[in-house]
Design an enzyme around this catalytic site. Structure first.
Site, PDB file in Angstrom:
ATOM      1  N   TRP A 102       0.825  -1.214   0.000  1.00 28.26           N
ATOM      2  CA  TRP A 102       0.000   0.000   0.000  1.00 28.26           C
ATOM      3  C   TRP A 102       0.856   1.259   0.000  1.00 28.26           C
ATOM      4  O   TRP A 102       0.596   2.192  -0.761  1.00 28.26           O
ATOM      5  CB  TRP A 102      -0.991  -0.004   1.171  1.00 28.26           C
ATOM      6  CG  TRP A 102      -2.073  -1.010   0.956  1.00 28.26           C
ATOM      7  CD1 TRP A 102      -2.359  -2.093   1.731  1.00 28.26           C
ATOM      8  CD2 TRP A 102      -3.014  -1.065  -0.131  1.00 28.26           C
ATOM      9  NE1 TRP A 102      -3.407  -2.806   1.192  1.00 28.26           N
ATOM     10  CE2 TRP A 102      -3.818  -2.199   0.064  1.00 28.26           C
ATOM     11  CE3 TRP A 102      -3.246  -0.255  -1.252  1.00 28.26           C
ATOM     12  CZ2 TRP A 102      -4.851  -2.552  -0.827  1.00 28.26           C
ATOM     13  CZ3 TRP A 102      -4.263  -0.600  -2.137  1.00 28.26           C
ATOM     14  CH2 TRP A 102      -5.055  -1.740  -1.919  1.00 28.26           C
ATOM     15  N   ASP A 172      -1.510   6.713   6.574  1.00 34.76           N
ATOM     16  CA  ASP A 172      -2.579   5.889   6.009  1.00 34.76           C
ATOM     17  C   ASP A 172      -2.938   4.824   7.038  1.00 34.76           C
ATOM     18  O   ASP A 172      -2.297   3.778   7.101  1.00 34.76           O
ATOM     19  CB  ASP A 172      -2.098   5.251   4.699  1.00 34.76           C
ATOM     20  CG  ASP A 172      -3.124   4.274   4.125  1.00 34.76           C
ATOM     21  OD1 ASP A 172      -4.215   4.121   4.720  1.00 34.76           O
ATOM     22  OD2 ASP A 172      -2.818   3.663   3.074  1.00 34.76           O
ATOM     23  N   LYS A 196     -12.179  -1.346   6.393  1.00 35.12           N
ATOM     24  CA  LYS A 196     -11.365  -2.306   7.138  1.00 35.12           C
ATOM     25  C   LYS A 196     -11.823  -2.327   8.600  1.00 35.12           C
ATOM     26  O   LYS A 196     -12.429  -3.268   9.035  1.00 35.12           O
ATOM     27  CB  LYS A 196      -9.885  -1.937   7.051  1.00 35.12           C
ATOM     28  CG  LYS A 196      -9.384  -1.656   5.628  1.00 35.12           C
ATOM     29  CD  LYS A 196      -8.995  -2.902   4.875  1.00 35.12           C
ATOM     30  CE  LYS A 196      -8.766  -2.682   3.389  1.00 35.12           C
ATOM     31  NZ  LYS A 196      -7.717  -1.768   3.003  1.00 35.12           N
TER      32      LYS A 196
HETATM   33  C1  LIG Z   1      -7.125  -1.267   1.678  1.00 37.91           C
HETATM   34  C2  LIG Z   1      -6.057  -0.260   1.819  1.00 37.91           C
HETATM   35  C3  LIG Z   1      -5.905   0.783   0.896  1.00 37.91           C
HETATM   36  C4  LIG Z   1      -6.799   0.920  -0.332  1.00 37.91           C
HETATM   37  O1  LIG Z   1      -8.083   1.270   0.060  1.00 37.91           O
HETATM   38  P1  LIG Z   1      -9.202   1.611  -1.037  1.00 37.91           P
HETATM   39  O2  LIG Z   1     -10.278   2.191  -0.167  1.00 37.91           O
HETATM   40  O3  LIG Z   1      -9.589   0.320  -1.678  1.00 37.91           O
HETATM   41  O4  LIG Z   1      -8.667   2.568  -1.990  1.00 37.91           O
HETATM   42  C5  LIG Z   1      -4.914   1.701   1.110  1.00 37.91           C
HETATM   43  N1  LIG Z   1      -4.095   1.615   2.171  1.00 37.91           N
HETATM   44  C6  LIG Z   1      -4.193   0.622   3.076  1.00 37.91           C
HETATM   45  C7  LIG Z   1      -3.248   0.581   4.238  1.00 37.91           C
HETATM   46  C8  LIG Z   1      -5.183  -0.335   2.933  1.00 37.91           C
HETATM   47  O5  LIG Z   1      -5.297  -1.316   3.836  1.00 37.91           O
END
Ligand SMILES: *Cc1c(COP(=O)(O)O)cnc(C)c1O
Length: 360
Positions: A102, A172, A196
């Site tokens: 990511w 993030d 998540k």
């Molecule tokens: C799942 C995830 C993403 C991507 O998320 P989307 O909402 O599908 O764009 C980005 N960063 C992390 C750490 C993730 O777990």
């Protein structure tokens, strides 16, 4: 019908009481005679839901008053681009820490907007550790430093927050927001896709410090400009109202549980149980360095890779869902977010024991 234990990485498990409440309110929210899904985002009912969701998140995360909380669309991946659009503030480079798939995607998007300085990078070592902070190559003139405190695919989680002086930190937290307490004041921006550890997909939380607003690049579309969104309480255009409502229910549930402080106690215990089961014999393997093993996403391999599909399908028959690893990584992964009860981990550990006895 009984509900299975769901270890999906995302969209992931949602607390059952939240789903029950949403079900009760689905046809007729608060006696208004309609579903909240069918109401204007400018209606009194929805504005109250939106304000409550924000306040509840502020309460559980202890968000200081000099931060805005935005409810946006486009997922965390859109933030990979909107962060440089909003945060360069006349500067030409940004620091990135690359510790997994990511954060690498974030690097890829940023490269369209600025020079990227990789302050730390574990790509060629297999993304299974966090480099010691003393070894990082930080640029004091960087517009910001971006990192992913928890790498959802590799199962690597930071056990510290970097110290960057005046350079704002952008985190993030898609897969570990609200899993344990954080000091929001250490960050310039915290962002997370909801699917998540919060609620359904379709909404992205961005917590941004006031002084970072108002410097978007001229090319920035209005919907991507944090200042425009902040000035409009994230209602510049139609938001995903139902997802926003669901996240609000999750924040209320979290408050009742005792917030991230209480979740952290349970989350640590859940993770320790699962790592203990993996480490017990050679049959299962997790090669992430011990001091940065994730509490939320636990990948593991079988001694015999040929058995992966058998593991996943036999687990599924036992009501343990979505244990397959990420599509290109393979192996297994158990995501044990806030909404995954400790009983689910106990059931998985028992299944792993059985599976090893049968096939080991
Ligand atoms: C799942 C995830 C993403 C991507 O998320 P989307 O909402 O599908 O764009 C980005 N960063 C992390 C750490 C993730 O777990």
């Amino acid at each position: 019908m009984t509900r299975a234990y769901n270890f999906c990485a995302g969209p992931a498990a949602i607390p059952e009481p939240v789903l029950q409440k949403a079900k009760e309110e689905l046809l007729n929210w608060g006696e208004i005679g309609a579903s909240i899904m069918e109401m204007s985002h400018r209606s009194e009912a929805f504005l109250q839901i939106a304000a409550d969701a924000e306040q509840d998140l502020r309460d559980v995360m202890h968000i200081p008053d000099n931060y805005k909380v935005l409810f946006l669309q486009g997922g965390a991946s859109t933030q990979f681009a909107t962060i440089p659009m909003n945060l360069l503030r006349g500067k030409s480079s940004a620091d990135y820490v690359r510790t997994g798939i990511w954060s690498n995607k974030a690097v890829g998007q940023a490269e369209s907007f600025c020079k990227v300085n990789l302050a730390a990078d574990t790509m060629d070592k297999g993304y299974n550790y966090i480099p010691e902070f003393e070894s990082w190559n930080l640029d004091p003139d960087a517009a910001y430093l971006h990192y992913a405190p928890n790498e959802t695919i590799g199962g690597v989680e930071f056990n510290f927050v970097p110290e960057t002086g005046d350079v704002p930190i952008v985190a993030d937290m898609s897969s570990n927001i609200l899993s344990r307490p954080v000091d929001v004041s250490q960050f310039g921006i915290i962002y997370a896709g909801a699917q998540k550890n919060i609620g359904p997909s379709g909404i992205t939380i961005v917590i941004v410090r006031d002084d970072l607003l108002g410097n978007a690049l001229p090319i920035t579309p209005a919907t991507f400009d944090y200042k425009v969104q902040a000035d409009n309480d994230s209602l510049y255009n139609t938001p995903p109202t139902f997802a926003w409502y669901m996240t609000g229910l999750v924040f209320k549930w979290l408050k009742e549980q005792g917030g991230p402080e209480a979740m952290a106690v349970v989350n640590e215990r859940k993770a320790k149980k699962l790592y203990a089961a993996i480490d017990k014999t050679e049959f299962y393997l997790n090669d992430v360095k011990a001091d940065c093993r994730s509490w939320m996403n636990i990948p593991f391999q079988l001694h015999d890779k040929g058995m992966d599909d058998v593991f996943v399908s036999e687990a599924g028959e036992e009501g343990l869902l979505n244990l397959n690893g990420w599509r290109t990584v393979g192996g297994m992964r158990a995501s044990i977010y806030n909404a995954v009860p400790e009983a689910a981990v106990d059931a998985l550990v028992a299944f792993m024991d059985e599976f090893e006895k049968k096939h080991g």
